[in-house]
Motif scaffolding. Sequence first.
Motif, PDB file in Angstrom:
ATOM      1  N   LEU A 187     -26.323  15.496  45.604  1.00  0.00           N
ATOM      2  CA  LEU A 187     -25.961  15.981  44.275  1.00  0.00           C
ATOM      3  C   LEU A 187     -24.524  16.474  44.254  1.00  0.00           C
ATOM      4  O   LEU A 187     -23.807  16.287  43.263  1.00  0.00           O
ATOM      5  N   GLU A 188     -24.068  17.110  45.324  1.00  0.00           N
ATOM      6  CA  GLU A 188     -22.686  17.562  45.378  1.00  0.00           C
ATOM      7  C   GLU A 188     -21.728  16.392  45.183  1.00  0.00           C
ATOM      8  O   GLU A 188     -20.735  16.494  44.450  1.00  0.00           O
ATOM      9  N   GLN A 189     -22.028  15.264  45.837  1.00  0.00           N
ATOM     10  CA  GLN A 189     -21.162  14.098  45.693  1.00  0.00           C
ATOM     11  C   GLN A 189     -21.245  13.496  44.294  1.00  0.00           C
ATOM     12  O   GLN A 189     -20.243  13.002  43.762  1.00  0.00           O
ATOM     13  N   GLN A 190     -22.424  13.554  43.687  1.00  0.00           N
ATOM     14  CA  GLN A 190     -22.563  13.062  42.318  1.00  0.00           C
ATOM     15  C   GLN A 190     -21.711  13.888  41.359  1.00  0.00           C
ATOM     16  O   GLN A 190     -21.004  13.346  40.503  1.00  0.00           O
ATOM     17  N   VAL A 191     -21.760  15.208  41.499  1.00  0.00           N
ATOM     18  CA  VAL A 191     -20.948  16.090  40.653  1.00  0.00           C
ATOM     19  C   VAL A 191     -19.465  15.850  40.905  1.00  0.00           C
ATOM     20  O   VAL A 191     -18.662  15.738  39.972  1.00  0.00           O
ATOM     21  N   ALA A 192     -19.101  15.740  42.173  1.00  0.00           N
ATOM     22  CA  ALA A 192     -17.700  15.526  42.525  1.00  0.00           C
ATOM     23  C   ALA A 192     -17.195  14.182  42.008  1.00  0.00           C
ATOM     24  O   ALA A 192     -16.055  14.068  41.525  1.00  0.00           O
ATOM     25  N   GLY A 193     -18.031  13.150  42.089  1.00  0.00           N
ATOM     26  CA  GLY A 193     -17.657  11.842  41.581  1.00  0.00           C
ATOM     27  C   GLY A 193     -17.459  11.849  40.085  1.00  0.00           C
ATOM     28  O   GLY A 193     -16.548  11.194  39.557  1.00  0.00           O
ATOM     29  N   ALA A 194     -18.306  12.603  39.369  1.00  0.00           N
ATOM     30  CA  ALA A 194     -18.150  12.718  37.917  1.00  0.00           C
ATOM     31  C   ALA A 194     -16.876  13.480  37.565  1.00  0.00           C
ATOM     32  O   ALA A 194     -16.158  13.117  36.627  1.00  0.00           O
ATOM     33  N   PHE A 195     -16.597  14.537  38.300  1.00  0.00           N
ATOM     34  CA  PHE A 195     -15.351  15.272  38.084  1.00  0.00           C
ATOM     35  C   PHE A 195     -14.154  14.327  38.188  1.00  0.00           C
ATOM     36  O   PHE A 195     -13.261  14.324  37.330  1.00  0.00           O
ATOM     37  N   LEU A 196     -14.119  13.528  39.245  1.00  0.00           N
ATOM     38  CA  LEU A 196     -12.959  12.671  39.487  1.00  0.00           C
ATOM     39  C   LEU A 196     -12.887  11.510  38.502  1.00  0.00           C
ATOM     40  O   LEU A 196     -11.870  11.295  37.843  1.00  0.00           O
ATOM     41  N   ILE A 213     -10.558  15.112  37.646  1.00  0.00           N
ATOM     42  CA  ILE A 213     -10.417  16.382  38.348  1.00  0.00           C
ATOM     43  C   ILE A 213     -10.596  16.145  39.851  1.00  0.00           C
ATOM     44  O   ILE A 213     -11.698  15.836  40.322  1.00  0.00           O
ATOM     45  N   THR A 214      -9.515  16.293  40.621  1.00  0.00           N
ATOM     46  CA  THR A 214      -9.643  16.191  42.070  1.00  0.00           C
ATOM     47  C   THR A 214     -10.372  17.421  42.600  1.00  0.00           C
ATOM     48  O   THR A 214     -10.283  18.513  42.034  1.00  0.00           O
ATOM     49  N   ASN A 215     -11.089  17.264  43.709  1.00  0.00           N
ATOM     50  CA  ASN A 215     -11.993  18.297  44.187  1.00  0.00           C
ATOM     51  C   ASN A 215     -12.167  18.191  45.692  1.00  0.00           C
ATOM     52  O   ASN A 215     -11.617  17.272  46.322  1.00  0.00           O
ATOM     53  N   PRO A 216     -12.921  19.104  46.307  1.00  0.00           N
ATOM     54  CA  PRO A 216     -13.034  19.090  47.777  1.00  0.00           C
ATOM     55  C   PRO A 216     -13.669  17.831  48.356  1.00  0.00           C
ATOM     56  O   PRO A 216     -13.461  17.528  49.535  1.00  0.00           O
ATOM     57  N   VAL A 217     -14.445  17.087  47.566  1.00  0.00           N
ATOM     58  CA  VAL A 217     -15.081  15.862  48.070  1.00  0.00           C
ATOM     59  C   VAL A 217     -14.188  14.649  47.845  1.00  0.00           C
ATOM     60  O   VAL A 217     -14.009  13.818  48.732  1.00  0.00           O
ATOM     61  N   PHE A 218     -13.611  14.552  46.656  1.00  0.00           N
ATOM     62  CA  PHE A 218     -12.729  13.434  46.310  1.00  0.00           C
ATOM     63  C   PHE A 218     -11.386  14.016  45.876  1.00  0.00           C
ATOM     64  O   PHE A 218     -11.229  14.492  44.754  1.00  0.00           O
TER      65      PHE A 218
END
Length: 475
Positions: free
Chosen positions: A272-281, A286-291
């Motif tokens: 789920l963390e990656q799903q949220v991060a992917g949506a942010f990007l 929005i760049t973030n700690p995952v992407f």
Amino acid sequence: MLAISLLSVVLLNTAAATQSTIIELPQRKVPVFSKQELLPGGQATARRIAKRTFIHPAGNVPTMEQLDFWDGFSFFRDPWVASPAITTDRDGLGPLFNARSCKACHNDGGRGRLNKSGEFAAPALLFRLLKSDFFGSDKNYGNQLQPNAVRLSHHKLTKAIAGEGKVRVHYEALSGKYPDGISFSLRKPHYELEQLGYGQIETNTVLSARYTPAIYGMGLLDAIAEQDLLAQQDIDDQDADGITTKYNLVTNPQTGQIQIGRFGFKGLHATLEQQVAGAFLNDIGITNPVFSEEVCTDAQLMCRNAAEIDPEGTLDIPKKLHDLTVYMNQILAVPKARDLLSERAQNGRALFYQLRCDTCHTPKYITRSDYPIVALQSQSIYPYTDLALHDMGAQLADKGIENLAQGKQWRTPPLWGIGLQKRVQGFQAFLHDGRARTLEEAILWHGGEAKMSQQSFMNLSTTQRSDLIYFLKQI
């Protein structure tokens, strides 16, 4: 007019069913009803039935921990602005983007409103850019079409940043009849690319529409043990039931390990963390700690120049705020079930199993006992999904490839709370591209491995079809 063969429907040579007729089905063992089904998220189910919004913290989360939930919700709700800006916690939008906030697509934690036929796609309808012959992205446009661009005045920008393009959506009306003579109508989407900002897409690039899903209960899906999901895998159909359950395999960008993909319509994200991060990007830029890298292609010079305006190594959302947003998504509560104890719902429940809907829409799991959030540990949940890929037939295919997912294959969506969309949001649409206006239409579009269940649904009596739909609206 719709030729019935278009929907892969074979009408059985039986007497037409009337509203009072009860169609005999091959008998399957129907699990004994458990009162646990009334709380599909276990103790983490929402305390109240959703009426105006799906945004409620899990019912078993202590009050003080809910403060983090509402902090995270603010980053889900509030619009982002272009960087640099005074509001440093909420700047970093773009340079290219689909929407300014998560809420713009996931209205009230559910699905966003779609536009009418002939209009440009609403923000809630995204378009992936896939390759028809391998897993890759378009040279000029990347892996997702982003229609909007930020407006910036800066010495690094010699001209304005252009959005990538827009998609006009057209719906073709289709019609058909059940064996009992009752008519139905469907709509088939067609997409037209317009206002492309960076030249033509490549000849082997295909569009794949993605109607943003409801996000409640995602933390509980994240908390299902991977071995419990893999136990359902049956790639070669060894049990000869006509269903080939397969999980997409993806690389976890945080660990480098190969894991099953359980989030996204094709199972593209492992957690789920990656799903949220992917949506942010991909959706907001929005760049973030995952992407941490912007998604500008080599053809998008002004986009790349705009991305360089921020100091090198600076993330648009730092880890602390990103973690709060992930936490909000993790403990977003599943709605309570409604009228499941009624005779009508129980009749529909029996039909759900007799039509083999449970073969893909797996009703029950028990979440991991070691999941990082205590409130989601060891919960008996009823999401009605196996989170696996299944062949849904040519009519729903997008002709693209994403890791192991072929064009005809889609991840089984969870069904919990599905009947509340219109009540909470005032509108409803279903399937991966929102083409189905009702649950009945969604079932009628099922093909491929679900063809037999769809045919069985068609051959039910009017009353039986109504009872099955009623059950789905209650879970």
